[in-house]
Design a protein around this motif. Structure first.
Motif, PDB file in Angstrom:
ATOM      1  N   THR A  30       0.588  -1.134   0.190  1.00 16.72           N
ATOM      2  CA  THR A  30       0.004  -0.065   0.077  1.00 16.72           C
ATOM      3  C   THR A  30       0.832   1.254   0.059  1.00 16.72           C
ATOM      4  O   THR A  30       1.571   1.378   0.998  1.00 16.72           O
ATOM      5  CB  THR A  30      -0.924  -0.119   1.186  1.00 16.72           C
ATOM      6  OG1 THR A  30      -1.599  -1.345   1.248  1.00 16.72           O
ATOM      7  CG2 THR A  30      -1.894   1.167   1.232  1.00 16.72           C
ATOM      8  N   MET A  31       0.554   2.087  -0.903  1.00 15.42           N
ATOM      9  CA  MET A  31       1.607   3.177  -1.126  1.00 15.42           C
ATOM     10  C   MET A  31       0.385   4.380  -0.847  1.00 15.42           C
ATOM     11  O   MET A  31      -0.488   4.620  -1.556  1.00 15.42           O
ATOM     12  CB  MET A  31       2.242   3.424  -2.425  1.00 15.42           C
ATOM     13  CG  MET A  31       3.137   2.239  -2.764  1.00 15.42           C
ATOM     14  SD  MET A  31       4.528   2.136  -1.716  1.00 15.42           S
ATOM     15  CE  MET A  31       5.540   3.773  -2.258  1.00 15.42           C
ATOM     16  N   GLN A  32       0.869   5.451   0.012  1.00 15.93           N
ATOM     17  CA  GLN A  32       0.157   6.516   0.327  1.00 15.93           C
ATOM     18  C   GLN A  32       0.390   7.662  -0.864  1.00 15.93           C
ATOM     19  O   GLN A  32       1.620   8.074  -1.245  1.00 15.93           O
ATOM     20  CB  GLN A  32       0.455   6.894   1.560  1.00 15.93           C
ATOM     21  CG  GLN A  32       0.030   6.286   2.669  1.00 15.93           C
ATOM     22  CD  GLN A  32      -1.406   5.975   2.765  1.00 15.93           C
ATOM     23  OE1 GLN A  32      -2.307   7.027   2.096  1.00 15.93           O
ATOM     24  NE2 GLN A  32      -1.804   4.850   3.066  1.00 15.93           N
ATOM     25  N   ARG A  33      -0.375   8.270  -1.657  1.00 16.90           N
ATOM     26  CA  ARG A  33      -0.396   9.137  -2.604  1.00 16.90           C
ATOM     27  C   ARG A  33      -1.157  10.349  -2.204  1.00 16.90           C
ATOM     28  O   ARG A  33      -2.148  10.412  -1.389  1.00 16.90           O
ATOM     29  CB  ARG A  33      -0.632   8.775  -3.809  1.00 16.90           C
ATOM     30  CG  ARG A  33      -0.063   7.521  -4.380  1.00 16.90           C
ATOM     31  CD  ARG A  33      -0.617   6.703  -5.683  1.00 16.90           C
ATOM     32  NE  ARG A  33      -0.835   7.906  -6.753  1.00 16.90           N
ATOM     33  CZ  ARG A  33      -1.713   8.021  -7.626  1.00 16.90           C
ATOM     34  NH1 ARG A  33      -2.353   6.798  -7.644  1.00 16.90           N
ATOM     35  NH2 ARG A  33      -1.977   8.729  -8.515  1.00 16.90           N
ATOM     36  N   PRO A  34      -0.875  11.579  -2.758  1.00 20.79           N
ATOM     37  CA  PRO A  34      -1.937  12.734  -2.428  1.00 20.79           C
ATOM     38  C   PRO A  34      -3.462  12.487  -2.765  1.00 20.79           C
ATOM     39  O   PRO A  34      -3.984  12.970  -2.000  1.00 20.79           O
ATOM     40  CB  PRO A  34      -1.365  13.885  -3.237  1.00 20.79           C
ATOM     41  CG  PRO A  34       0.159  13.421  -3.652  1.00 20.79           C
ATOM     42  CD  PRO A  34       0.105  11.869  -3.608  1.00 20.79           C
ATOM     43  N   ALA A  35      -3.655  11.552  -3.806  1.00 18.43           N
ATOM     44  CA  ALA A  35      -4.906  11.144  -4.380  1.00 18.43           C
ATOM     45  C   ALA A  35      -5.542  10.297  -3.193  1.00 18.43           C
ATOM     46  O   ALA A  35      -6.726   9.889  -3.523  1.00 18.43           O
ATOM     47  CB  ALA A  35      -5.003  10.908  -5.733  1.00 18.43           C
ATOM     48  N   GLY A  36      -4.841   9.618  -2.316  1.00 20.17           N
ATOM     49  CA  GLY A  36      -5.113   8.496  -1.528  1.00 20.17           C
ATOM     50  C   GLY A  36      -4.015   7.220  -1.717  1.00 20.17           C
ATOM     51  O   GLY A  36      -3.233   7.229  -2.444  1.00 20.17           O
ATOM     52  N   ALA A  37      -4.530   6.360  -0.945  1.00 21.88           N
ATOM     53  CA  ALA A  37      -3.882   4.960  -0.775  1.00 21.88           C
ATOM     54  C   ALA A  37      -4.123   4.121  -2.461  1.00 21.88           C
ATOM     55  O   ALA A  37      -4.907   4.144  -2.711  1.00 21.88           O
ATOM     56  CB  ALA A  37      -4.236   4.166   0.283  1.00 21.88           C
ATOM     57  N   GLN A  38      -2.848   3.463  -2.710  1.00 20.18           N
ATOM     58  CA  GLN A  38      -2.859   2.863  -4.052  1.00 20.18           C
ATOM     59  C   GLN A  38      -2.211   1.354  -3.464  1.00 20.18           C
ATOM     60  O   GLN A  38      -1.167   1.273  -2.912  1.00 20.18           O
ATOM     61  CB  GLN A  38      -1.933   3.273  -5.203  1.00 20.18           C
ATOM     62  CG  GLN A  38      -2.070   2.407  -6.307  1.00 20.18           C
ATOM     63  CD  GLN A  38      -1.193   2.865  -7.396  1.00 20.18           C
ATOM     64  OE1 GLN A  38      -0.808   4.080  -7.497  1.00 20.18           O
ATOM     65  NE2 GLN A  38      -1.204   1.951  -8.391  1.00 20.18           N
ATOM     66  N   SER A  39      -3.139   0.460  -3.596  1.00 20.82           N
ATOM     67  CA  SER A  39      -2.818  -1.026  -3.447  1.00 20.82           C
ATOM     68  C   SER A  39      -2.085  -1.649  -4.661  1.00 20.82           C
ATOM     69  O   SER A  39      -2.639  -1.257  -5.807  1.00 20.82           O
ATOM     70  CB  SER A  39      -3.868  -1.817  -3.065  1.00 20.82           C
ATOM     71  OG  SER A  39      -4.432  -1.534  -1.834  1.00 20.82           O
ATOM     72  N   ILE A  40      -0.982  -2.156  -4.676  1.00 17.50           N
ATOM     73  CA  ILE A  40      -0.235  -2.836  -5.634  1.00 17.50           C
ATOM     74  C   ILE A  40      -0.032  -4.306  -5.390  1.00 17.50           C
ATOM     75  O   ILE A  40       0.449  -4.977  -4.298  1.00 17.50           O
ATOM     76  CB  ILE A  40       1.280  -2.181  -5.521  1.00 17.50           C
ATOM     77  CG1 ILE A  40       0.966  -0.643  -5.779  1.00 17.50           C
ATOM     78  CG2 ILE A  40       2.109  -2.830  -6.882  1.00 17.50           C
ATOM     79  CD1 ILE A  40       2.334   0.086  -5.492  1.00 17.50           C
ATOM     80  N   PRO A  41      -0.793  -5.124  -6.018  1.00 14.34           N
ATOM     81  CA  PRO A  41      -0.711  -6.617  -5.840  1.00 14.34           C
ATOM     82  C   PRO A  41       0.690  -7.072  -6.089  1.00 14.34           C
ATOM     83  O   PRO A  41       1.441  -6.598  -7.035  1.00 14.34           O
ATOM     84  CB  PRO A  41      -1.693  -7.193  -7.142  1.00 14.34           C
ATOM     85  CG  PRO A  41      -1.716  -6.083  -7.986  1.00 14.34           C
ATOM     86  CD  PRO A  41      -1.440  -4.800  -7.267  1.00 14.34           C
ATOM     87  N   LEU A  42       1.074  -8.025  -5.406  1.00 19.22           N
ATOM     88  CA  LEU A  42       2.441  -8.890  -5.503  1.00 19.22           C
ATOM     89  C   LEU A  42       2.129 -10.050  -6.057  1.00 19.22           C
ATOM     90  O   LEU A  42       2.163 -10.983  -5.482  1.00 19.22           O
ATOM     91  CB  LEU A  42       2.667  -8.897  -3.928  1.00 19.22           C
ATOM     92  CG  LEU A  42       3.521  -7.584  -3.236  1.00 19.22           C
ATOM     93  CD1 LEU A  42       3.815  -7.954  -1.903  1.00 19.22           C
ATOM     94  CD2 LEU A  42       4.534  -6.944  -4.130  1.00 19.22           C
ATOM     95  N   THR A  43       2.105 -10.049  -7.147  1.00 23.08           N
ATOM     96  CA  THR A  43       1.777 -11.212  -8.106  1.00 23.08           C
ATOM     97  C   THR A  43       3.195 -12.450  -8.015  1.00 23.08           C
ATOM     98  O   THR A  43       2.977 -13.378  -7.804  1.00 23.08           O
ATOM     99  CB  THR A  43       1.630 -11.130  -9.677  1.00 23.08           C
ATOM    100  OG1 THR A  43       2.627 -10.272 -10.013  1.00 23.08           O
ATOM    101  CG2 THR A  43       0.213 -10.459  -9.847  1.00 23.08           C
ATOM    102  N   GLN A  44       4.225 -11.377  -7.974  1.00 21.06           N
ATOM    103  CA  GLN A  44       5.433 -12.403  -7.637  1.00 21.06           C
ATOM    104  C   GLN A  44       6.311 -11.641  -6.546  1.00 21.06           C
ATOM    105  O   GLN A  44       6.196 -10.285  -6.560  1.00 21.06           O
ATOM    106  CB  GLN A  44       6.341 -12.576  -8.860  1.00 21.06           C
ATOM    107  CG  GLN A  44       6.699 -11.756  -9.359  1.00 21.06           C
ATOM    108  CD  GLN A  44       7.238 -11.916 -11.021  1.00 21.06           C
ATOM    109  OE1 GLN A  44       8.099 -12.942 -10.957  1.00 21.06           O
ATOM    110  NE2 GLN A  44       7.182 -11.127 -12.093  1.00 21.06           N
ATOM    111  N   ARG A  45       6.853 -12.262  -5.732  1.00 21.02           N
ATOM    112  CA  ARG A  45       7.282 -11.356  -4.550  1.00 21.02           C
ATOM    113  C   ARG A  45       8.733 -11.246  -4.790  1.00 21.02           C
ATOM    114  O   ARG A  45       9.654 -12.024  -4.873  1.00 21.02           O
ATOM    115  CB  ARG A  45       7.379 -12.337  -3.116  1.00 21.02           C
ATOM    116  CG  ARG A  45       7.420 -11.681  -2.075  1.00 21.02           C
ATOM    117  CD  ARG A  45       7.119 -12.504  -0.788  1.00 21.02           C
ATOM    118  NE  ARG A  45       7.519 -11.809   0.518  1.00 21.02           N
ATOM    119  CZ  ARG A  45       7.097 -10.541   1.143  1.00 21.02           C
ATOM    120  NH1 ARG A  45       5.826 -10.100   0.559  1.00 21.02           N
ATOM    121  NH2 ARG A  45       7.229 -10.326   2.097  1.00 21.02           N
ATOM    122  N   PRO A  46       9.111  -9.795  -4.896  1.00 18.62           N
ATOM    123  CA  PRO A  46      10.673  -9.683  -5.353  1.00 18.62           C
ATOM    124  C   PRO A  46      11.365  -9.820  -3.915  1.00 18.62           C
ATOM    125  O   PRO A  46      11.023  -9.717  -2.887  1.00 18.62           O
ATOM    126  CB  PRO A  46      10.377  -7.960  -5.550  1.00 18.62           C
ATOM    127  CG  PRO A  46       9.101  -7.676  -5.593  1.00 18.62           C
ATOM    128  CD  PRO A  46       8.308  -8.777  -4.953  1.00 18.62           C
TER     129      PRO A  46
END
Length: 75
Positions: A30-46
């Motif tokens: 979950t990344m916080q942005r000025p427009a709100g939180a954005q969820s980024i799926p981890l299809t493969q775990r770096p």
């Protein structure tokens, strides 16, 4: 920030903020942005995530579809 790969023409997006996992047991970031939180799926775990603790500042690189391409620790 947006960047365009000169060779492929693909647009990449970069987001910077503290490392935070979603509520689904590390299946999303979950990344916080000025427009709100954005969820980024981890299809493969770096592999880089194994050495990073929650709360550390990171930069994630996303492709045009919003999929994680790379993750880096901000020094």
């Amino acid at each position: 920030m947006l960047a365009c790969d000169r060779r492929t023409g693909e647009i990449r997006r970069f987001l910077t903020g503290p490392l935070a996992y979603g509520s689904d047991a590390h299946g999303t970031l979950t990344m916080q942005r000025p427009a709100g939180a954005q969820s980024i799926p981890l299809t493969q775990r770096p592999a880089a995530l194994a050495t990073l603790k929650e709360g550390l500042p990171i930069t994630v690189e996303l492709n045009q579809q919003g999929e994680l391409v790379d993750i880096r620790r901000v020094n």
